[in-house]
Design an enzyme around this catalytic site. Structure first.
Site, PDB file in Angstrom:
ATOM      1  N   TYR A 100       0.848  -1.198   0.000  1.00 16.69           N
ATOM      2  CA  TYR A 100       0.000   0.000   0.000  1.00 16.69           C
ATOM      3  C   TYR A 100       0.876   1.238   0.000  1.00 16.69           C
ATOM      4  O   TYR A 100       2.066   1.187   0.297  1.00 16.69           O
ATOM      5  CB  TYR A 100      -0.972   0.000   1.188  1.00 16.69           C
ATOM      6  N   CYS A 101       0.244   2.358  -0.376  1.00 15.33           N
ATOM      7  CA  CYS A 101       0.942   3.650  -0.379  1.00 15.33           C
ATOM      8  C   CYS A 101      -0.045   4.701   0.105  1.00 15.33           C
ATOM      9  O   CYS A 101      -0.764   4.472   1.067  1.00 15.33           O
ATOM     10  CB  CYS A 101       1.518   3.956  -1.761  1.00 15.33           C
ATOM     11  N   ALA A 102      -0.105   5.839  -0.578  1.00 15.12           N
ATOM     12  CA  ALA A 102      -1.045   6.889  -0.189  1.00 15.12           C
ATOM     13  C   ALA A 102      -2.370   6.760  -0.921  1.00 15.12           C
ATOM     14  O   ALA A 102      -3.421   7.036  -0.364  1.00 15.12           O
ATOM     15  CB  ALA A 102      -0.442   8.274  -0.429  1.00 15.12           C
TER      16      ALA A 102
ATOM     17  N   GLY B  36      -4.148  -0.419  -2.058  1.00 17.97           N
ATOM     18  CA  GLY B  36      -4.533   0.965  -2.302  1.00 17.97           C
ATOM     19  C   GLY B  36      -3.773   1.884  -1.378  1.00 17.97           C
ATOM     20  O   GLY B  36      -2.559   1.746  -1.186  1.00 17.97           O
TER      21      GLY B  36
ATOM     22  N   LEU C 136      -3.296   4.059   2.408  1.00 20.77           N
ATOM     23  CA  LEU C 136      -3.395   3.853   3.847  1.00 20.77           C
ATOM     24  C   LEU C 136      -4.833   4.069   4.315  1.00 20.77           C
ATOM     25  O   LEU C 136      -5.370   3.264   5.080  1.00 20.77           O
ATOM     26  CB  LEU C 136      -2.430   4.787   4.590  1.00 20.77           C
TER      27      LEU C 136
END
Length: 128
Positions: free
Chosen positions: A96-98, A122, A124
């Site tokens: 996941y990232c932002a 997706g 956070l």
């Protein structure tokens, strides 16, 4: 007049050909790029969780038990990721990232390295 018709027909035929749009195949169905619901289920079941954001983003907030490996470092740290899954490249991994874009890149890298069960969670916010 016969010559005039011939010119008109030629213009219409050849003019139409030169202005036609190139043939394009229909777009492929969009692949599901992120799947937060599946990711949450996998995390609850013990999947390895990798946060591919920057160290500063990770320090500000992250999922419990997430390992921070920035997306630009994923290729160089494949052996570390293999250790996280205890050498089992079929073990579920959630990235996941932002928002999901960097996670999609990380997923593609891991897929290419032979990890067979990688899910883009997706962002956070999608997983909290």
């Amino acid at each position: 007049m016969s010559a005039m018709r011939l010119v008109l027909v030629a213009v219409l035929l050849f003019g139409g050909c030169s202005k036609s749009e190139p043939q394009q195949s229909p777009p492929a169905p969009a692949a599901k790029t992120k799947d937060p619901a599946t990711a949450r289920n996998l995390i609850a079941s013990g999947a390895v969780v990798i946060d591919v954001r920057t160290p500063d983003e990770y320090a500000a907030d992250h999922l419990p038990n997430a390992t921070n490996i920035p997306v630009e470092d994923v290729s160089a740290r494949l052996s570390e990721i293999e250790a996280l899954v205890s050498g089992n490249k079929a073990k579920p991994i959630v990235v996941y990232c932002a928002a999901g874009g960097r996670a999609a890149k990380a997923k593609a890298t891991l897929d290419g390295a032979g990890f067979s069960h990688v899910v883009n969670g997706g962002g956070l916010d999608d997983l909290q």
